[in-house]
Design an enzyme around this catalytic site. Structure first.
Site, PDB file in Angstrom:
ATOM      1  N   LYS A  18      -7.922  -9.843   1.014  1.00 57.28           N
ATOM      2  CA  LYS A  18      -9.005  -9.326   0.154  1.00 57.28           C
ATOM      3  C   LYS A  18      -8.873  -9.852  -1.282  1.00 57.28           C
ATOM      4  CE  LYS A  18      -7.857  -5.032   0.900  1.00 57.28           C
ATOM      5  NZ  LYS A  18      -6.660  -5.271   1.762  1.00 57.28           N
ATOM      6  N   ARG A  93     -11.587   3.423  -0.500  1.00 58.08           N
ATOM      7  CA  ARG A  93     -10.474   3.339   0.441  1.00 58.08           C
ATOM      8  C   ARG A  93     -10.404   4.551   1.353  1.00 58.08           C
ATOM      9  NH1 ARG A  93      -6.659  -0.401  -1.715  1.00 58.08           N
ATOM     10  NH2 ARG A  93      -4.721  -0.464  -0.554  1.00 58.08           N
ATOM     11  N   ARG A 131       4.164 -13.169   0.474  1.00 58.63           N
ATOM     12  CA  ARG A 131       3.286 -13.175  -0.709  1.00 58.63           C
ATOM     13  C   ARG A 131       4.100 -13.220  -2.004  1.00 58.63           C
ATOM     14  NH1 ARG A 131      -1.084  -8.760  -1.049  1.00 58.63           N
ATOM     15  NH2 ARG A 131       0.654  -7.404  -0.561  1.00 58.63           N
ATOM     16  N   ARG A 164       5.907  -8.180  -4.890  1.00 59.23           N
ATOM     17  CA  ARG A 164       5.530  -6.804  -5.239  1.00 59.23           C
ATOM     18  C   ARG A 164       6.523  -5.788  -4.678  1.00 59.23           C
ATOM     19  NH1 ARG A 164      -0.805  -6.474  -3.719  1.00 59.23           N
ATOM     20  NH2 ARG A 164      -0.090  -4.518  -2.836  1.00 59.23           N
ATOM     21  N   ARG A 175       1.818   1.655   4.408  1.00 58.30           N
ATOM     22  CA  ARG A 175       0.492   1.200   3.943  1.00 58.30           C
ATOM     23  C   ARG A 175      -0.420   0.930   5.131  1.00 58.30           C
ATOM     24  NH1 ARG A 175       2.252  -3.553   0.382  1.00 58.30           N
ATOM     25  NH2 ARG A 175       0.062  -4.131   0.419  1.00 58.30           N
TER      26      ARG A 175
HETATM   27  P1  AP5 Z   1      -3.868 -10.975  -0.305  1.00 59.53           P
HETATM   28  O1  AP5 Z   1      -5.117 -11.662  -0.731  1.00 59.53           O
HETATM   29  O2  AP5 Z   1      -2.897 -10.592  -1.366  1.00 59.53           O
HETATM   30  O3  AP5 Z   1      -4.208  -9.715   0.645  1.00 59.53           O
HETATM   31  P2  AP5 Z   1      -4.863  -8.306   0.319  1.00 59.53           P
HETATM   32  O4  AP5 Z   1      -5.778  -7.979   1.440  1.00 59.53           O
HETATM   33  O5  AP5 Z   1      -5.432  -8.287  -1.078  1.00 59.53           O
HETATM   34  O6  AP5 Z   1      -3.572  -7.397   0.419  1.00 59.53           O
HETATM   35  P3  AP5 Z   1      -3.008  -6.227  -0.491  1.00 59.53           P
HETATM   36  O7  AP5 Z   1      -1.612  -5.969   0.041  1.00 59.53           O
HETATM   37  O8  AP5 Z   1      -3.105  -6.541  -1.966  1.00 59.53           O
HETATM   38  O9  AP5 Z   1      -3.940  -5.078  -0.148  1.00 59.53           O
HETATM   39  P4  AP5 Z   1      -3.620  -3.619  -0.276  1.00 59.53           P
HETATM   40  O10 AP5 Z   1      -4.933  -3.062   0.036  1.00 59.53           O
HETATM   41  O11 AP5 Z   1      -2.486  -3.104   0.512  1.00 59.53           O
HETATM   42  O12 AP5 Z   1      -3.038  -3.489  -1.775  1.00 59.53           O
HETATM   43  P5  AP5 Z   1      -3.708  -3.009  -3.131  1.00 59.53           P
HETATM   44  O13 AP5 Z   1      -3.186  -3.841  -4.209  1.00 59.53           O
HETATM   45  O14 AP5 Z   1      -5.174  -2.834  -2.971  1.00 59.53           O
HETATM   46  O15 AP5 Z   1      -3.167 -11.944   0.780  1.00 59.53           O
HETATM   47  C1  AP5 Z   1      -1.910 -11.621   1.337  1.00 59.53           C
HETATM   48  C2  AP5 Z   1      -1.081 -12.909   1.514  1.00 59.53           C
HETATM   49  O16 AP5 Z   1      -1.678 -13.723   2.514  1.00 59.53           O
HETATM   50  C3  AP5 Z   1      -0.987 -13.772   0.250  1.00 59.53           C
HETATM   51  O17 AP5 Z   1       0.301 -14.305   0.200  1.00 59.53           O
HETATM   52  C4  AP5 Z   1      -2.036 -14.876   0.480  1.00 59.53           C
HETATM   53  O18 AP5 Z   1      -1.678 -16.087  -0.163  1.00 59.53           O
HETATM   54  C5  AP5 Z   1      -2.013 -15.020   2.000  1.00 59.53           C
HETATM   55  N1  AP5 Z   1      -3.324 -15.352   2.569  1.00 59.53           N
HETATM   56  C6  AP5 Z   1      -4.535 -14.808   2.232  1.00 59.53           C
HETATM   57  N2  AP5 Z   1      -5.502 -15.341   3.009  1.00 59.53           N
HETATM   58  C7  AP5 Z   1      -4.880 -16.218   3.866  1.00 59.53           C
HETATM   59  C8  AP5 Z   1      -5.363 -17.064   4.921  1.00 59.53           C
HETATM   60  N3  AP5 Z   1      -6.668 -17.118   5.241  1.00 59.53           N
HETATM   61  N4  AP5 Z   1      -4.464 -17.820   5.580  1.00 59.53           N
HETATM   62  C9  AP5 Z   1      -3.133 -17.764   5.257  1.00 59.53           C
HETATM   63  N5  AP5 Z   1      -2.616 -16.974   4.276  1.00 59.53           N
HETATM   64  C10 AP5 Z   1      -3.499 -16.225   3.581  1.00 59.53           C
HETATM   65  O19 AP5 Z   1      -3.121  -1.500  -3.240  1.00 59.53           O
HETATM   66  C11 AP5 Z   1      -1.750  -1.269  -3.540  1.00 59.53           C
HETATM   67  C12 AP5 Z   1      -1.537   0.224  -3.742  1.00 59.53           C
HETATM   68  O20 AP5 Z   1      -2.315   0.708  -4.870  1.00 59.53           O
HETATM   69  C13 AP5 Z   1      -1.958   1.124  -2.567  1.00 59.53           C
HETATM   70  O21 AP5 Z   1      -0.944   1.228  -1.584  1.00 59.53           O
HETATM   71  C14 AP5 Z   1      -2.226   2.463  -3.296  1.00 59.53           C
HETATM   72  O22 AP5 Z   1      -1.016   3.149  -3.577  1.00 59.53           O
HETATM   73  C15 AP5 Z   1      -2.842   2.014  -4.619  1.00 59.53           C
HETATM   74  N6  AP5 Z   1      -4.318   1.919  -4.528  1.00 59.53           N
HETATM   75  C16 AP5 Z   1      -5.069   0.786  -4.637  1.00 59.53           C
HETATM   76  N7  AP5 Z   1      -6.378   1.076  -4.498  1.00 59.53           N
HETATM   77  C17 AP5 Z   1      -6.468   2.413  -4.296  1.00 59.53           C
HETATM   78  C18 AP5 Z   1      -7.549   3.310  -4.058  1.00 59.53           C
HETATM   79  N8  AP5 Z   1      -8.827   2.875  -3.999  1.00 59.53           N
HETATM   80  N9  AP5 Z   1      -7.279   4.629  -3.897  1.00 59.53           N
HETATM   81  C19 AP5 Z   1      -6.024   5.087  -3.967  1.00 59.53           C
HETATM   82  N10 AP5 Z   1      -4.940   4.295  -4.156  1.00 59.53           N
HETATM   83  C20 AP5 Z   1      -5.149   2.965  -4.323  1.00 59.53           C
END
Ligand code: AP5
Length: 218
Positions: A18, A93, A131, A164, A175
């Site tokens: 994402k 979410r 990552r 991270r 998660r």
């Molecule tokens: P990446 O693009 O980083 O994936 P992502 O889907 O963004 O993964 P996240 O782990 O960031 O999502 P998340 O939802 O768990 O975390 P968030 O920060 O929102 O890609 C992943 C890897 O794959 C990278 O290395 C990339 O290079 C590689 N890649 C990508 N596409 C590829 C492809 N096509 N082929 C090969 N490799 C590829 O949330 C973190 C925390 O924040 C949560 O746990 C929660 O505590 C809090 N939080 C965030 N939002 C909320 C909310 N709305 N409400 C409450 N708590 C929240």
């Protein structure tokens, strides 16, 4: 109704891509990426009250409380760069956040489209464990799939790349659990509204981007 805006909600398991795709969509469409995870991490780094509150939830892989998160997104959407809409990365979410987002966006035509980036759990774990993120600009890399030109150094701004804290195995498992329990009901929610578009996230980063552009611009 006020003028129409384009709100794109990216859905997908942690590690689906994402953040990677939101940044590319930002470049291609001019709409800003709003990543709630990045906003929390920024606050954590700067030790703000919001960051201190979010830390314990993020360390466990749980969701930060809805009232805090919803208020934070409301504030962010009022910034001038969101005047045409936004690419939502990590929000909404759960169903409470989705209902709040519907209210926020209703005056501007509501949510435009909800692409679901689909990747299986094994690939998710491989992506998360490899990552690396830039400490300063947040650019995302993968040690094998999308390495920087110089190991440990961001191509964009030369910042240090780090792993991270919530990418440790136990936290990643929680998660994923939280995703299936709280976030996956959004798939049915947006499907019922006719907004869901499934995207094969196992393709290359470039091909996923092309597929996303096709649904975002349709
Ligand atoms: P990446 O693009 O980083 O994936 P992502 O889907 O963004 O993964 P996240 O782990 O960031 O999502 P998340 O939802 O768990 O975390 P968030 O920060 O929102 O890609 C992943 C890897 O794959 C990278 O290395 C990339 O290079 C590689 N890649 C990508 N596409 C590829 C492809 N096509 N082929 C090969 N490799 C590829 O949330 C973190 C925390 O924040 C949560 O746990 C929660 O505590 C809090 N939080 C965030 N939002 C909320 C909310 N709305 N409400 C409450 N708590 C929240």
């Amino acid at each position: 109704m006020s003028e129409k805006r384009t709100y794109v909600v990216l859905l997908g398991v942690p590690g689906a891509g994402k953040g990677t795709q939101a940044k590319l969509l930002e470049q291609s469409t001019g709409l800003p990426q709003i990543s709630t995870g990045d906003i929390f991490r920024y606050n954590l780094k700067n030790q703000t009250e919001l960051g201190k509150l979010a830390k314990s939830y993020m360390d466990r892989g749980d969701l930060v409380p809805d009232d805090v998160t919803i208020r934070m997104v409301e504030d962010r959407l009022q910034q001038p760069d969101c005047s045409c809409g936004a690419i939502m990365d990590g929000f909404p979410r759960n169903l409470i956040q989705a209902a709040a987002f519907d209210q926020m966006t209703a005056p501007y035509g509501g949510v435009h489209v909800t692409p679901l980036i689909q990747v299986d759990d094994d690939e998710t774990i491989r992506r998360i464990t490899g990552r690396r993120s830039c400490r300063t600009c947040g650019a995302v890399y993968h040690v094998l799939y999308n390495p920087p030109k110089v190991e440990g150094v961001c191509d964009v701004d030369g910042g240090e790349l780090y792993q991270r804290d919530d990418d440790k195995e136990d936290t990643v498992r929680n998660r994923l659990f939280v995703y299936y329990k709280q976030t996956s009901p959004l798939i049915g929610y947006y499907f019922a509204k006719g907004l869901l578009r499934e995207i094969d996230g196992a393709q290359s980063i470039e091909d996923v981007h092309s597929a996303l552009m096709a649904v975002v611009t349709s």
